[in-house]
Scaffold this active site. Structure first.
Site, PDB file in Angstrom:
ATOM      1  CE  LYS A  14      -2.548   7.778  -8.407  1.00  0.00           C
ATOM      2  NZ  LYS A  14      -2.249   6.658  -9.336  1.00  0.00           N
ATOM      3  CB  THR A  73       1.376   8.341  -9.858  1.00  0.00           C
ATOM      4  OG1 THR A  73       0.625   7.247 -10.376  1.00  0.00           O
ATOM      5  CG2 THR A  73       2.306   8.910 -10.915  1.00  0.00           C
TER       6      THR A  73
END
Ligand SMILES: O=c1[nH]c(=O)c2[nH]c(=O)[nH]c2[nH]1
Length: 316
Positions: A14, A73
């Site tokens: 991320k 994520t």
């Protein structure tokens, strides 16, 4: 960059995890002569974090669409935000190490983590107090100048997380020196149109990255090198030297940084030349001139300065 045993690159993660932590532990650093910076109260300890993971067990998520081992994520983002609340230290590097180690503890099938952050700087504002103007401890404003950066690469080992690489840095430092820079003596041939310059208004963009001999020095305390101190050294060296080129300027900044901080092993520079284009040439030093934005393309340099350079220069 994380690779599996097979040599294949595999990672996911991320980016742009905006983490605005308030009231982190204050940082205090040892003074150097080029900088008044003594520390940061860390009332706003904010970062833009990028996080990614790797591991053999993740291969099936790519090759078979099997999400059984996938930490979403979105969950990584939540993990980063929640763990940022319990971090008790005062440095970006320490925060990254803390989040990485906690993630390894929680998810045992993850074998490597890359985590990096740009600090989001907030400056203090002046308010009138009992003894004249003083820094508000309540009101802050974002700064659009340079910002600190750190990148940590961790792998899982039998006894916990081990850092395979740690870089600290300051990014997007932008400095203009109006006089005292030259550029001449370069190759003149059929491709050369640039005139020699004996006094140019030198505008540079700089990223400076440094590595510690011992990673643990980056995590906290008196051994910590703050991005503000590196920035202030760059200011001083640029001010002090009559520079014949950006190449030489960054070398001198590197030598000064390594002189001030024996705990650092090397310094790496990326610089851009953004020197203004002259429209009205000044009649002499400290006389009126008019300049405009340089036309693209731009020039750039990359250079590592090491402790060996310091010895060769007779400084170390
Ligand atoms: O400091 C400089 N280095 C260069 O290599 C270069 N080349 C150029 O055109 N201008 C400059 N300036």
């Amino acid at each position: 960059m994380k690779k599996l045993d097979s040599g294949r690159t595999l990672y996911y993660g991320k980016g742009d995890v905006m983490t605005y932590r308030t009231y982190a532990a204050p940082l205090s650093v040892g003074a150097i002569e080029e900088s008044p910076f003594a520390g940061n109260e860390n009332v706003i300890f904010a970062h833009n974090i990028k996080f990614s993971v790797s591991g053999e067990t993740l291969l099936a998520s790519f090759t078979e669409g099997d999400n059984g081992q996938v930490v979403a994520t979105d969950s990584m983002k939540n993990f980063i935000l929640r763990q940022s609340a319990s971090y008790e230290g005062s440095t970006t590097e320490g925060l990254l190490a803390y989040i990485g180690e906690k993630f390894f503890e929680k998810y045992e099938h993850i074998s490597a983590i890359d985590i990096e952050a740009f600090r989001i700087p907030f400056g203090q504002v002046l308010v009138r107090g009992e003894h004249g103007y003083e820094n508000s401890k309540l009101v802050y404003r974002p700064s659009h100048n340079e910002r600190a950066h750190a990148k940590l690469e961790l792998i899982r080992e039998a006894n916990g997380a081990s850092a395979t690489s740690l870089h600290s840095g300051v990014s997007d430092l932008q400095l203009i020196k109006v006089s005292g820079s030259s550029f001449y003596g370069f190759i003149r041939d059929e491709y050369t149109t640039l005139p020699e310059s004996y006094d140019r208004p030198l505008f540079i963009f700089l990223n400076i990255n440094w590595t510690y001999i011992d990673h643990s020095d980056a995590l906290s305390g008196e051994s910590y090198v703050a991005a503000e101190q590196i920035r202030d050294i760059a200011h001083h060296v640029f001010h002090e030297y009559e520079t014949p080129s950006i190449q030489y300027l960054i070398y001198r900044i590197g030598l000064r940084i390594l002189t001030r901080f024996p705990r650092l092993s090397e310094v790496f520079f990326e610089s851009n030349n953004r020197t203004w284009e002259t429209v009205v040439e000044p009649a002499g030093i400290a006389q009126a001139g008019v300049y405009t934005e340089p036309r693209p393309p731009y020039g750039f340099q990359g250079f590592t300065v090491t402790r060996e350079d310091l010895e060769e220069a007779g400084i170390g």
